[in-house]
Design a protein around this motif. Structure first.
Motif, PDB file in Angstrom:
ATOM      1  N   THR A 145       0.862  -1.042  -0.078  1.00  0.00           N
ATOM      2  CA  THR A 145      -0.051  -0.175  -0.058  1.00  0.00           C
ATOM      3  C   THR A 145       0.895   1.276   0.009  1.00  0.00           C
ATOM      4  OG1 THR A 145      -0.287  -0.156   2.597  1.00  0.00           O
ATOM      5  CG2 THR A 145      -1.734  -1.198   1.209  1.00  0.00           C
ATOM      6  N   ASN A 146       0.932   1.805   1.009  1.00  0.00           N
ATOM      7  CA  ASN A 146       2.068   3.212   1.247  1.00  0.00           C
ATOM      8  C   ASN A 146       2.300   3.096   2.574  1.00  0.00           C
ATOM      9  OD1 ASN A 146      -0.388   4.428   2.556  1.00  0.00           O
ATOM     10  ND2 ASN A 146      -1.579   3.978   0.766  1.00  0.00           N
ATOM     11  N   GLN A 160      -0.332   4.108   5.426  1.00  0.00           N
ATOM     12  CA  GLN A 160      -0.811   2.635   5.851  1.00  0.00           C
ATOM     13  C   GLN A 160       0.126   1.863   7.050  1.00  0.00           C
ATOM     14  OE1 GLN A 160      -3.553   0.328   3.923  1.00  0.00           O
ATOM     15  NE2 GLN A 160      -4.121   2.048   2.407  1.00  0.00           N
ATOM     16  N   ASP A 198       0.339  14.181   5.134  1.00  0.00           N
ATOM     17  CA  ASP A 198      -0.542  13.250   5.660  1.00  0.00           C
ATOM     18  C   ASP A 198       0.127  11.965   6.185  1.00  0.00           C
ATOM     19  OD1 ASP A 198      -3.411  13.817   3.990  1.00  0.00           O
ATOM     20  OD2 ASP A 198      -1.535  14.393   2.908  1.00  0.00           O
ATOM     21  N   ASN A 238      -2.338  20.553   3.007  1.00  0.00           N
ATOM     22  CA  ASN A 238      -3.471  21.325   2.630  1.00  0.00           C
ATOM     23  C   ASN A 238      -4.697  21.103   3.565  1.00  0.00           C
ATOM     24  OD1 ASN A 238      -4.639  18.638   2.069  1.00  0.00           O
ATOM     25  ND2 ASN A 238      -4.323  18.834  -0.337  1.00  0.00           N
ATOM     26  N   TYR A 278      -6.843  19.110   3.882  1.00  0.00           N
ATOM     27  CA  TYR A 278      -7.122  17.681   4.379  1.00  0.00           C
ATOM     28  C   TYR A 278      -5.966  17.069   4.898  1.00  0.00           C
ATOM     29  CZ  TYR A 278     -10.986  18.754   1.117  1.00  0.00           C
ATOM     30  OH  TYR A 278     -11.911  19.479   0.478  1.00  0.00           O
ATOM     31  N   GLN A 308     -11.371  12.899  10.204  1.00  0.00           N
ATOM     32  CA  GLN A 308      -9.977  13.223  10.047  1.00  0.00           C
ATOM     33  C   GLN A 308      -9.689  14.660  10.741  1.00  0.00           C
ATOM     34  OE1 GLN A 308      -7.866  12.125   6.966  1.00  0.00           O
ATOM     35  NE2 GLN A 308      -8.523   9.841   6.945  1.00  0.00           N
ATOM     36  N   TRP A 335     -12.495   7.906   0.174  1.00  0.00           N
ATOM     37  CA  TRP A 335     -12.412   9.478  -0.270  1.00  0.00           C
ATOM     38  C   TRP A 335     -13.256   9.728  -1.580  1.00  0.00           C
ATOM     39  CZ3 TRP A 335     -10.859  13.812   2.323  1.00  0.00           C
ATOM     40  CH2 TRP A 335     -10.045  13.577   3.316  1.00  0.00           C
ATOM     41  N   ILE A 353      -9.288   6.775  -9.765  1.00  0.00           N
ATOM     42  CA  ILE A 353      -9.277   6.422 -11.129  1.00  0.00           C
ATOM     43  C   ILE A 353      -7.983   5.145 -11.226  1.00  0.00           C
ATOM     44  CG2 ILE A 353      -8.459   7.007 -13.291  1.00  0.00           C
ATOM     45  CD1 ILE A 353     -11.253   8.156 -12.515  1.00  0.00           C
ATOM     46  N   TRP A 355      -2.551   7.477 -11.896  1.00  0.00           N
ATOM     47  CA  TRP A 355      -3.079   8.531 -12.761  1.00  0.00           C
ATOM     48  C   TRP A 355      -3.596   9.727 -11.974  1.00  0.00           C
ATOM     49  CZ3 TRP A 355      -3.179   8.649 -18.037  1.00  0.00           C
ATOM     50  CH2 TRP A 355      -2.981   7.275 -18.530  1.00  0.00           C
ATOM     51  N   LEU A 414      -4.440  13.799 -11.259  1.00  0.00           N
ATOM     52  CA  LEU A 414      -5.329  14.868 -12.031  1.00  0.00           C
ATOM     53  C   LEU A 414      -4.960  16.215 -11.808  1.00  0.00           C
ATOM     54  CD1 LEU A 414      -8.491  13.624  -9.609  1.00  0.00           C
ATOM     55  CD2 LEU A 414      -7.584  12.590 -11.898  1.00  0.00           C
ATOM     56  N   VAL A 457      -4.916  18.834  -8.653  1.00  0.00           N
ATOM     57  CA  VAL A 457      -5.890  19.125  -7.835  1.00  0.00           C
ATOM     58  C   VAL A 457      -5.856  18.598  -6.295  1.00  0.00           C
ATOM     59  CG1 VAL A 457      -7.274  19.563  -9.913  1.00  0.00           C
ATOM     60  CG2 VAL A 457      -7.383  17.464  -8.794  1.00  0.00           C
ATOM     61  N   TYR A 498       5.230   8.396  -8.715  1.00  0.00           N
ATOM     62  CA  TYR A 498       5.033   9.029  -7.400  1.00  0.00           C
ATOM     63  C   TYR A 498       6.353   8.887  -6.779  1.00  0.00           C
ATOM     64  CZ  TYR A 498       2.484   5.115  -5.665  1.00  0.00           C
ATOM     65  OH  TYR A 498       2.185   4.052  -5.115  1.00  0.00           O
TER      66      TYR A 498
END
Ligand code: CBY
Length: 385
Positions: A96-97, A100, A140, A194, A196, A243, A334, A338, A354, A356, A363, A385
């Motif tokens: 995952t990342n 997590q 985050d 940001n 969030y 959160q 969330w 995509i 992908w 955005l 965004v 990434y």
């Protein structure tokens, strides 16, 4: 949060965790708790999803109740090891990342799971690429890691772990991650990353505040900006509300097994209801430019009703030219995410996804929430990434 329907992802766990920390022990949490218990038995949970279930079910409960979730903790130990194995096989990339993995360590640390200090030292070094998306430090991720490492540090101190060297390394990691987070603070409005990421960043700063960063962070400035954003609807999604709430109550995820602290929050939240989205007459149409970029670019003009979101534009484009604009997505907590365009699939083993963008800038919302504007240049770009 209580009245939402939790049909996608496992938002319920995040919401339950947040409400329990906030001290809401209302009957209305009964059904939510049952939903989270059911989620915990699902076989296909990712490690971080399972960690959230454990944190939520164990939050602010007496220890007898927590023992009931013993089997979940041992499953989490396995899932955490699978993340580490995957890193060995795929160039340091987890399944995952690191957001997590940090949740995993946090849950194992708070609920008597087993983890090895050597592994933590090896994988959570602040220079690790997994704290970054491209060149950008992920606030985050850093915030969640600070919470996890702080728990580890506190339990080392409590059990008087022999090696002072280990303790020093963990403290250094925390300090360095806090610095990186504060470097992402916006001077004008006090947001960290940001809107969030700010709630969890605030939690990380609460638990790690020391003389060094007292001067570097004006909590009131950050709080004021967050409070201004609430009536504008920034936290309309239950997951976003979940959160931010603990930080507003002065709570952190480290309080889940600290009974004196659970639910003794006394923040007086008298805030305006978010203003409803303005109803748009169906006759107003807008047109946007839409591009898919891999190596080549594929572009089109798309006309959609005013108030449409990014996903609506992608669906319209797909109708115009299926070969160029077909795509797939999955539901997450969330909203839609995509997973492929033109059949080309994102892959965490090679860190592709992908991205955005609008007018060339990424965004900060997903396709299901980002409202598009007339004349906007929207892009979906094959990225690393
Ligand atoms: N949660 C997770 O595993 C997600 C962790 C997280 C750090 C998350 C942000 C923070 C959070 N609080 O949950 C995260 N995003 C990650 C790890 C990722 C990567 C996912 C792949 C992987 N290996 O896990 C990745 C690919 C880098 C990523 N996020 C991509 C995106 C874009 C999605 C585009 C798409 N294909 O649909 C996008 C839209 C950024 C862009 N411009 O392309 C994006 N993320 C955004 C905006 C966000 C924020 C959502 C905010 C919102 N209102 O919708 C986010 C909160 C979040 C979810 N991502 Co990511 C970060 C932020 O803006 N503060 C744990 C699990 C149990 O639930």
């Amino acid at each position: 949060m209580i009245n939402s329907k939790y049909t996608r992802g496992i938002q319920a766990a995040n919401v339950l965790l947040s409400l329990r920390l906030a001290g809401i022990q209302d009957q209305s949490l009964g059904q939510l708790t049952q939903e989270v218990r059911d989620d915990g038995e699902k076989k296909d949970l990712t490690s971080g999803q399972l960690a959230l279930v454990i944190l939520a079910l164990g939050a602010c409960q007496n220890s007898v109740e927590s023992v009931t979730y013993f089997h979940l903790v041992s499953q989490l130990e396995k899932k955490f090891q699978e993340e580490i194995e995957n890193m060995g096989l795929h160039d340091g990339n987890p399944l995952t990342n690191y957001y997590q993995l940090s949740l995993d360590v946090l849950a194992l640390c708070l609920f008597n799971g087993t983890y090895s200090i050597d592994e933590i030292k090896k994988y959570f070094a602040p220079e690790n690429k997994n704290f970054y998306f491209g060149a950008q430090f992920s606030v985050d991720t850093g915030a969640m890691a600070v919470l996890a490492l702080t728990c580890v540090k506190r339990s080392m101190i409590k059990t008087q772990n022999k090696s002072g060297e280990d303790l020093q390394s963990i403290s250094n990691y925390i300090e360095s991650l806090v610095k990186k987070m504060l470097a992402e603070k916006n001077k004008e409005n006090g947001l960290i990353g940001n809107i969030y990421s700010t709630g969890e960043a605030m939690q990380a700063l609460f638990v790690s505040s020391n003389h060094d960063n007292k001067n570097e962070w004006n909590c009131q400035q950050t709080l004021n900006t967050v409070l201004e954003e609430i009536p504008k609807g920034a936290f309309r999604m239950p997951i976003a509300a979940a959160q931010i709430l603990p930080a507003l109550m002065g709570k952190t995820y480290l309080d889940v097994n600290n009974h004196s602290s659970c639910g003794s929050g006394h923040f007086n939240l008298s805030i305006q209801e978010p203003t409803p989205v303005e109803p748009t007459s169906p006759s107003t149409w807008i047109s946007v430019h839409y591009t898919v970029k891999i190596n080549k670019t594929y572009s089109t003009e798309v006309t959609v009703p005013k108030g449409s979101v990014f996903l609506d534009v992608m669906k319209e484009a797909q109708k115009i030219d299926k070969a160029a604009f077909r795509f797939t997505y999955v539901e997450t907590s969330w909203g839609p995410y995509i997973t492929s365009v033109q059949g080309l699939k994102e892959n965490s083993n090679d860190r592709t996804y992908w991205q955005l963008l609008s007018g060339g800038t990424p965004v900060s919302q997903g396709v299901g929430n980002y409202v598009v504007h007339n004349g906007e240049n929207l892009e979906v770009r094959w990225s690393k990434y």
